[in-house]
Design a protein around this motif. Sequence first.
Motif, PDB file in Angstrom:
ATOM      1  N   PHE A 178       0.624  -1.211  -0.198  1.00  0.00           N
ATOM      2  CA  PHE A 178      -0.012  -0.182  -0.061  1.00  0.00           C
ATOM      3  C   PHE A 178       0.852   1.422  -0.007  1.00  0.00           C
ATOM      4  O   PHE A 178       0.656   2.106  -0.865  1.00  0.00           O
ATOM      5  CB  PHE A 178      -1.046   0.048   1.228  1.00  0.00           C
ATOM      6  CG  PHE A 178      -1.828   1.271   1.404  1.00  0.00           C
ATOM      7  CD1 PHE A 178      -2.858   1.519   0.600  1.00  0.00           C
ATOM      8  CD2 PHE A 178      -1.681   2.058   2.378  1.00  0.00           C
ATOM      9  CE1 PHE A 178      -3.552   2.844   0.510  1.00  0.00           C
ATOM     10  CE2 PHE A 178      -2.199   3.132   2.449  1.00  0.00           C
ATOM     11  CZ  PHE A 178      -3.161   3.647   1.541  1.00  0.00           C
ATOM     12  N   LEU A 179       2.058   1.313   0.872  1.00  0.00           N
ATOM     13  CA  LEU A 179       2.811   2.422   1.078  1.00  0.00           C
ATOM     14  C   LEU A 179       3.805   2.545  -0.223  1.00  0.00           C
ATOM     15  O   LEU A 179       4.028   3.746  -0.659  1.00  0.00           O
ATOM     16  CB  LEU A 179       3.600   2.397   2.122  1.00  0.00           C
ATOM     17  CG  LEU A 179       3.017   2.431   3.325  1.00  0.00           C
ATOM     18  CD1 LEU A 179       4.021   2.366   4.659  1.00  0.00           C
ATOM     19  CD2 LEU A 179       2.414   3.981   3.573  1.00  0.00           C
ATOM     20  N   LEU A 180       3.989   1.661  -1.103  1.00  0.00           N
ATOM     21  CA  LEU A 180       4.848   1.438  -2.213  1.00  0.00           C
ATOM     22  C   LEU A 180       3.955   2.074  -3.490  1.00  0.00           C
ATOM     23  O   LEU A 180       4.260   2.830  -4.223  1.00  0.00           O
ATOM     24  CB  LEU A 180       5.093   0.022  -2.576  1.00  0.00           C
ATOM     25  CG  LEU A 180       6.030  -0.033  -3.857  1.00  0.00           C
ATOM     26  CD1 LEU A 180       7.589   0.746  -3.680  1.00  0.00           C
ATOM     27  CD2 LEU A 180       6.304  -1.592  -4.120  1.00  0.00           C
ATOM     28  N   SER A 181       2.560   1.724  -3.112  1.00  0.00           N
ATOM     29  CA  SER A 181       1.680   2.633  -4.408  1.00  0.00           C
ATOM     30  C   SER A 181       1.515   3.690  -4.317  1.00  0.00           C
ATOM     31  O   SER A 181       1.188   4.389  -5.152  1.00  0.00           O
ATOM     32  CB  SER A 181       0.535   1.545  -4.464  1.00  0.00           C
ATOM     33  OG  SER A 181      -0.260   1.896  -3.366  1.00  0.00           O
ATOM     34  N   ARG A 182       1.732   4.103  -3.029  1.00  0.00           N
ATOM     35  CA  ARG A 182       1.429   5.686  -2.789  1.00  0.00           C
ATOM     36  C   ARG A 182       2.602   6.580  -2.996  1.00  0.00           C
ATOM     37  O   ARG A 182       2.744   7.589  -3.197  1.00  0.00           O
ATOM     38  CB  ARG A 182       0.884   5.941  -1.352  1.00  0.00           C
ATOM     39  CG  ARG A 182      -0.292   5.316  -1.023  1.00  0.00           C
ATOM     40  CD  ARG A 182      -0.857   5.816   0.260  1.00  0.00           C
ATOM     41  NE  ARG A 182      -0.906   7.043   0.320  1.00  0.00           N
ATOM     42  CZ  ARG A 182      -1.248   8.062   1.191  1.00  0.00           C
ATOM     43  NH1 ARG A 182      -1.925   7.382   2.386  1.00  0.00           N
ATOM     44  NH2 ARG A 182      -1.340   9.425   1.263  1.00  0.00           N
TER      45      ARG A 182
END
Length: 74
Positions: free
Chosen positions: A51-55
Amino acid sequence: MGIGVSIFFLTVGAILKFAIDPDVLGSAVHIDIIGVIFMIVGAAGLLISFFLLSRRGEISDTEVPHRENHPPTI
Protein backbone atom coordinates in the motif's frame (compact mmCIF):
# COMPACT_ATOMS: atom_id res chain seq x y z
CA MET A 1 8.63 -3.08 8.03
CA GLY A 2 9.68 -3.65 4.45
CA ILE A 3 8.78 -6.32 1.96
CA GLY A 4 11.84 -8.42 2.77
CA VAL A 5 11.13 -8.47 6.51
CA SER A 6 7.50 -9.37 5.83
CA ILE A 7 8.52 -12.29 3.64
CA PHE A 8 10.97 -13.37 6.36
CA PHE A 9 8.17 -13.38 8.96
CA LEU A 10 5.91 -15.35 6.62
CA THR A 11 8.66 -17.90 6.02
CA VAL A 12 9.57 -18.32 9.68
CA GLY A 13 5.89 -18.56 10.59
CA ALA A 14 5.27 -21.26 7.99
CA ILE A 15 8.29 -23.22 9.20
CA LEU A 16 7.12 -23.00 12.81
CA LYS A 17 3.56 -23.96 11.87
CA PHE A 18 4.10 -26.77 9.38
CA ALA A 19 7.64 -28.13 9.73
CA ILE A 20 8.24 -28.36 13.47
CA ASP A 21 6.46 -30.69 15.87
CA PRO A 22 4.10 -28.59 18.05
CA ASP A 23 5.25 -30.31 21.25
CA VAL A 24 9.00 -29.90 20.67
CA LEU A 25 9.32 -27.44 23.59
CA GLY A 26 6.74 -29.14 25.78
CA SER A 27 3.07 -28.50 26.31
CA ALA A 28 3.56 -24.99 27.76
CA VAL A 29 4.83 -23.43 24.51
CA HIS A 30 2.73 -23.81 21.38
CA ILE A 31 5.13 -23.41 18.45
CA ASP A 32 2.30 -23.78 15.92
CA ILE A 33 0.40 -20.82 17.41
CA ILE A 34 3.56 -18.71 17.36
CA GLY A 35 3.96 -19.66 13.68
CA VAL A 36 0.41 -18.52 12.92
CA ILE A 37 1.08 -15.21 14.68
CA PHE A 38 4.28 -14.73 12.65
CA MET A 39 2.39 -15.44 9.43
CA ILE A 40 -0.33 -12.91 10.33
CA VAL A 41 2.27 -10.26 11.16
CA GLY A 42 4.13 -10.99 7.90
CA ALA A 43 0.96 -10.81 5.80
CA ALA A 44 -0.11 -7.54 7.44
CA GLY A 45 3.35 -6.06 6.91
CA LEU A 46 3.33 -7.17 3.28
CA LEU A 47 -0.05 -5.55 2.64
CA ILE A 48 1.02 -2.32 4.33
CA SER A 49 4.31 -2.30 2.38
CA PHE A 50 2.48 -2.73 -0.94
CA PHE A 51 0.00 0.00 0.00
CA LEU A 52 2.76 2.44 0.90
CA LEU A 53 4.75 1.47 -2.20
CA SER A 54 1.79 2.28 -4.43
CA ARG A 55 1.39 5.69 -2.76
CA ARG A 56 5.07 6.55 -3.18
CA GLY A 57 4.70 7.52 -6.86
CA GLU A 58 1.81 9.93 -6.44
CA ILE A 59 2.40 13.56 -7.39
CA SER A 60 0.69 16.33 -5.49
CA ASP A 61 -1.36 19.01 -7.21
CA THR A 62 0.56 21.89 -5.66
CA GLU A 63 2.58 23.95 -8.06
CA VAL A 64 6.27 24.53 -7.45
CA PRO A 65 7.35 28.11 -8.13
CA HIS A 66 9.80 28.53 -10.99
CA ARG A 67 13.33 29.42 -9.94
CA GLU A 68 15.77 30.92 -12.37
CA ASN A 69 19.37 29.80 -12.30
CA HIS A 70 21.30 32.72 -10.89
CA PRO A 71 24.85 32.46 -9.61
CA PRO A 72 25.06 32.69 -5.82
CA THR A 73 25.74 36.14 -4.43
CA ILE A 74 28.65 36.59 -2.07
